[in-house]
Scaffold this motif. Structure first.
Motif, short mmCIF file in Angstrom:
data_model
loop_
_atom_site.label_atom_id
_atom_site.label_comp_id
_atom_site.label_asym_id
_atom_site.label_seq_id
_atom_site.Cartn_x
_atom_site.Cartn_y
_atom_site.Cartn_z
N ARG A 336 -7.46 23.49 2.18
CA ARG A 336 -8.89 23.21 2.24
C ARG A 336 -9.07 21.95 3.08
O ARG A 336 -8.35 20.95 2.88
CB ARG A 336 -9.46 22.99 0.83
CG ARG A 336 -9.35 24.21 -0.08
CD ARG A 336 -10.35 25.29 0.26
NE ARG A 336 -10.20 26.44 -0.62
CZ ARG A 336 -11.00 27.49 -0.63
NH1 ARG A 336 -12.00 27.56 0.24
NH2 ARG A 336 -10.81 28.48 -1.47
N LEU A 337 -10.02 22.01 4.00
CA LEU A 337 -10.18 20.95 4.99
C LEU A 337 -11.49 20.20 4.78
O LEU A 337 -12.47 20.76 4.30
CB LEU A 337 -10.15 21.54 6.40
CG LEU A 337 -9.01 22.51 6.72
CD1 LEU A 337 -9.10 22.94 8.18
CD2 LEU A 337 -7.66 21.87 6.43
N THR A 338 -11.49 18.94 5.16
CA THR A 338 -12.70 18.13 5.06
C THR A 338 -12.93 17.38 6.38
O THR A 338 -12.05 17.31 7.25
CB THR A 338 -12.63 17.11 3.90
OG1 THR A 338 -11.60 16.15 4.20
CG2 THR A 338 -12.32 17.80 2.60
N GLY A 339 -14.12 16.77 6.49
CA GLY A 339 -14.43 15.95 7.66
C GLY A 339 -14.29 16.72 8.95
O GLY A 339 -14.80 17.82 9.11
N GLN A 340 -13.54 16.15 9.88
CA GLN A 340 -13.37 16.73 11.20
C GLN A 340 -11.97 17.31 11.41
O GLN A 340 -11.51 17.44 12.56
CB GLN A 340 -13.65 15.66 12.27
CG GLN A 340 -15.04 15.04 12.19
CD GLN A 340 -16.14 16.07 12.35
OE1 GLN A 340 -16.08 16.93 13.23
NE2 GLN A 340 -17.15 15.99 11.49
N GLN A 341 -11.27 17.64 10.33
CA GLN A 341 -9.94 18.24 10.49
C GLN A 341 -10.01 19.50 11.36
O GLN A 341 -10.94 20.31 11.22
CB GLN A 341 -9.35 18.59 9.13
CG GLN A 341 -8.79 17.41 8.35
CD GLN A 341 -8.21 17.85 7.01
OE1 GLN A 341 -8.95 18.25 6.12
NE2 GLN A 341 -6.91 17.79 6.89
#
Length: 461
Positions: A336-341
């Protein structure tokens, strides 16, 4: 007559038209629009045609658009000088298996009295037909009072959300001009866990990856070959175990590039939610939060990236015992990714990580299973404040900005392809049993959901 008086008339109209609104919702719920099963393709189309007819009768310019999969429904209200807004929902539903676990026919909706209040029981009641129809009913009441529809609205109803949305991106690309707006509304979410109305302002992205490691050309006797031949399960286990360090951080090089700390205002808002992690875990038979040291539970759920092993297989796991070195081991892993990953860079880093553990005698292959970036909305847009106040007024408690640990890729697609942020506003509850037998939608959610949309429309017009 001022806007407050007109809004009051619209809300009264919604209250007085409740029985007719439920009748219309029940008509839609009776259509088994299961998008993932080809056998139900005619029913999915029937649901789309029902919506086109309903919206046309209401006065919208509504059309059914064929795709390589299931149809899209697009409708427009008249042009004016209001801020252009796109509303998205989906009319397809999940399969109902196992049918034996349902207390009644999943496509024979009814109102049921429960200890927690009156509910609408049917497949799709909450996800997403009930939610979708709250907006349609708000439009109906608006027209009954004003004689016209609110201007500059675009409605997009999808028929493939529950089967991966394979036609959605090509459709957005092909109809970019027709779907253009300044902000989007998505109704496929819910209230905060304690029942407060909520606007979801950020969603985690997702990378799915399957990895297969192969060794010998057959399973080997562990007495004859153990300690000498490569063991694919051992290789895979070592690679997976090394994904996190003792502080709960993911070890992939560059993994945290683009991850952003929570803004101070949101941090205060989330702290005020008084989330009880032990109670949350207690509902599934656990009690102790794990994860990154120094992070709050809500941060870890909504604003921090994850690496999780979703499945692992290899060797013999049946009854009794079989002493073998397996020829193959496989696992499914998600991030699961957040921000600008960047999903592509995370995938590349994971594959490089696994390869670094694979000895010369073994072979590794990877199978991709989707990728989407995180979505973070610009809550400084005045629309967020106006919608929050409208929700607070309707529910008589302060609406909250929340995050979501899951992924709704279309919110990111709207941002990336159509250049607009999304307000995710829904009225589902955690116990609505979406995707499960005996799905429900609280009658209060349906009624106050329609009233909430009327207030939001009035605020945004």
């Amino acid at each position: 007559m001022g806007i407050d008086a007109r809004l009051g008339d619209i809300l009264t109209q919604l209250d007085q038209g409740r029985e007719e609104a439920l009748s219309r919702l029940f008509e839609l719920l009776r259509i088994p629009s299961i998008s993932t099963d080809p056998e139900y393709a005619p029913e999915v189309r029937r649901a789309a045609e029902w919506l086109v007819a309903e919206l046309t009768d209401l006065g919208l310019d509504a059309k059914l658009h064929d795709t390589t999969g299931h149809p899209m429904v697009v409708a427009h209200t008249p042009s004016g000088d209001a801020r252009p807004v796109l509303f998205y929902g989906h009319y397809d539903v999940q399969p109902v298996d196992p049918l034996i676990l349902w207390d009644r026919d999943p496509f024979d909706p009814e109102l049921q009295d429960t200890p927690d209040g009156t509910v609408i029981r049917a497949r799709g009641a909450s996800d997403d037909k009930g939610q979708l129809m709250t907006f349609v009913e708000a439009l109906r009441a608006w027209k009954a009072v004003h004689g016209t529809l609110p201007s500059d609205l675009v409605l997009l109803f999808e028929g493939e959300e529950e089967s991966g949305s394979p036609s959605l991106l090509p459709f957005l690309e092909a109809h970019r001009d027709e779907l253009s707006a300044s902000i989007a509304l998505i109704c496929d979410t819910g209230r905060y866990s304690d029942g407060r109305p909520a606007i979801t302002t950020q969603l985690r992205g997702l990378v799915g990856q399957e990895v297969v490691i192969r060794g010998a050309d057959r399973d080997l006797h562990s007495g004859a070959f153990g300690g000498l031949a490569a063991n694919p399960i051992m290789v895979l286990s070592q690679a997976l175990a090394a994904l996190k360090d003792t502080d709960g951080r993911v070890t992939l090089p560059g993994f945290y590039d683009g991850v952003e700390d929570l803004p101070e205002q949101l941090a205060r808002d989330w702290e005020a939610l008084n989330f009880d992690a032990q109670a949350f875990l207690g509902g599934v038979g656990l009690k102790t939060p794990i994860g990154e040291k120094g992070r709050t539970p809500l941060e870890m759920q909504w604003n921090r990236p994850t690496a999780e092993i979703n499945g692992i297989a290899g060797g013999y796991a049946g009854d009794g015992f079989k002493t073998v070195l397996p020829a193959e081991a496989r696992a499914k892993v998600s991030f699961r990714l957040t921000g600008q990953q960047d999903p592509a860079k995370v995938r590349e880093a994971f594959q490089a990580h696994v390869r670094s553990f694979v000895p010369d005698d073994c072979r590794v292959e990877f199978h991709d299973h989707g990728a989407s970036p995180a979505s973070v909305m610009d809550i400084t847009d005045p629309a967020f404040g106006l919608a929050r106040q409208a929700l607070s007024d309707e529910w008589q408690q302060e609406a909250v900005f929340i995050g979501a640990g899951g992924s709704i890729p279309i919110a990111g697609d709207f941002k990336r392809m159509l250049g607009m942020d999304t307000m995710l506003i829904g009225f589902a509850k955690d116990d609505d049993r979406i995707h499960s037998p005996n799905e429900k939608y609280d009658l209060e959610s349906f009624e106050k959901g329609a009233r909430s949309w009327a207030r939001i429309l009035a605020a945004l017009r």
